[in-house]
Scaffold this motif. Structure first.
Motif: not given
Length: 492
Positions: A321-333, A345-361
């Motif tokens: 879900f984190w990979k798919e929801l905004l895949r067509d817009k080029g983002f993960t959640v 780095l690529r739009d394909g795949g079944d999971r994000p490369d990293y946790n976007a929120e954790m790097t910010a925190w």
């Protein structure tokens, strides 16, 4: 924040126990500083005590040093009526930094109104802190913060496990409360994430093993608390969270998107319990027409294609879900806070490369806590502050913390429980947290002593300024509702 440093009797305390390990770590020290702030428009003077308190073995030999920060409002003549908050974060293996400078403490992390990092990093006064109505101690379990095992010969397994963690911390808390002379005070224990597992177990361990009875337990972004989720239940309960996230990112169909979030969620919750779980229970025996109908509804609520739902046999793994929801817009959640977006780095795949929120925190919390402890609280050490510390392997066997919390509630008529959850938390989602309450109290006898508060943010809902204010006010309201009237007996 005005400060005045005081030198304390740290060396005297160390001499009393006489144990400094080979690295020179003194397991019993304090540094005291004086501060002033303004909370809810009121000038507040307070004392901060930063230090180490030992964990003792059966022979009263210090085997570990637990680091803590204790805030006490000045000018209080009667502390028997003043609440004491005992605060933990989670992991397991994270320090109590998150709630200390992000939520309830008098110093507040500098972030923007939605919780994103801003430079220069650091802290400022927290105008919403609960220090006006309660004193607070933030505790870093062994191998978090500055807490450490003292000697190589000490077996770390006695600290790193669900029940091991609860056992030594219950004794540590008892010793701490004795040292600061707060046995008569109303007591509240608050934990975030894995900290909810910890404090749920501690509530009963303190009560049954140390005769310390609490007035309240606060669960911030609760874990499963040892309550099993198997098969269809495990697969279905995250759907309301997905609907909330899809609504936030405007990924739902117009009939849902035009509604307010809190108007949508009850509908999704009802579908999850009444239709989704039963359909998944049928598995391969589910009629094809019904399968397509469920896929259509799940797709409608989760904001992803019906095709993707059918391809995964009606279940949506959260990582997908984190990979798919905004895949067509080029983002993960993000995982812990799905308001945050990442770019892979690529739009394909079944999971994000990293946790976007954790790097910010991590970007904002790490410099802030290191600077705050050294420069504001005057705690000088060469130890590295472990925001995430080495506590693995962690023994997760025999986790019955939800049952323990229920036993504590049943046996203590004063005790009430507050659950605080962010709707966009995909790791400890709000609907799974509600499920805890239902399963802990299957007979429905204690529902009037369980309270739920939801927020339009994620795992650390307090990073959003609007929710920071509201959540602290909710804590004040909870304290007021759990303080018995003068002479009110603890009885059924």
């Amino acid at each position: 924040m005005k400060r005045e440093f005081l030198i304390t009797a740290a060396l005297f305390l160390a001499a009393s126990f006489g144990s400094i390990n080979a690295k020179g770590l003194n397991p019993d020290t304090t540094v005291i500083t004086k501060h002033q702030t303004t909370i809810k428009g009121q000038a507040i003077s307070y004392t901060a005590t930063t230090g180490m308190q030992p964990v003792f073995d059966d022979q009263r030999k210090p085997i570990a040093a637990v680091n803590y920060v204790y805030y006490e409002r000045d000018g209080i003549k009667d502390r028997d009526h003043r609440p004491l908050f005992i605060s933990f974060n989670g992991g397991p293996g994270t320090a109590s930094v998150w709630m200390q400078i992000g939520f309830t403490g008098p110093a507040l992390l500098k972030v923007d109104d939605e919780g994103y990092p801003v430079m220069p990093y650091g802290t400022e006064n927290n105008p919403y802190s609960i220090l006006d109505i309660a004193d607070i101690v933030y505790i870093n379990p062994v191998n978090t913060g500055y807490s450490r095992v003292l000697e190589k010969e000490t077996d770390p397994k006695q600290f790193f496990g669900v029940n091991e963690d609860i056992n030594y911390l219950a004794t540590w808390i008892t010793n701490f409360v004795t040292r600061i002379n707060r046995w008569n005070s109303p007591k509240y224990i608050i934990g975030e994430s894995y900290g909810t597992t910890r404090v749920s177990g501690l509530a009963f361990a303190l009560q049954s093993g140390h005769w310390m009875f609490l007035n309240g337990v606060i669960l911030v972004s609760a874990t499963e608390l040892g309550i099993r989720r198997d098969g269809p239940v495990d697969e279905a309960l995250t759907l309301p969270y997905m609907a909330a996230t899809a609504w936030y990112h405007k990924a739902l169909a117009s009939d849902l998107q035009q509604k307010d979030l809190l108007d949508i969620l009850p509908e999704v919750e009802k579908f999850t319990v009444d239709e989704y779980i039963p359909a998944l229970a049928w598995g391969g025996a589910l009629p094809d027409a019904r399968r397509k109908e469920i896929a259509r509804k799940v797709s409608h609520y989760a904001g992803i294609s019906e095709k993707a739902v059918l391809e995964r046999n009606l279940t949506i793994p959260t990582s997908f879900f984190w990979k798919e929801l905004l895949r067509d817009k080029g983002f993960t959640v993000g995982r812990l806070d799905s308001r945050y977006k990442g770019i892979d780095l690529r739009d394909g795949g079944d999971r994000p490369d990293y946790n976007a929120e954790m790097t910010a925190w991590e970007q904002s919390f790490a410099p802030a806590i290191n600077s705050y402890l050294r420069n504001e609280l005057n705690y000088k050490t060469d130890l590295e502050y472990y925001i995430f510390g080495p506590v693995r392997p962690w023994n997760n066997q025999n986790d019955r913390t939800g049952v323990s919390l229920m036993n504590a509630v049943a046996q203590n008529p004063y005790l009430k429980v507050l659950l605080m959850s962010g709707y966009y938390d995909g790791a400890c989602d709000y609907f799974n947290s509600k499920y805890n309450f239902w399963q802990m109290d299957k007979g429905g006898k204690f529902q009037d002593r369980f309270f739920f508060k939801g927020y339009r943010s994620g795992h650390m809902m307090y990073l959003r300024k609007e929710d920071l204010k509201q959540a602290n006010d909710d804590l004040r309201d909870f304290v007021n509702s759990t303080l018995p009237k003068e002479g009110q007996a603890a009885k059924y």
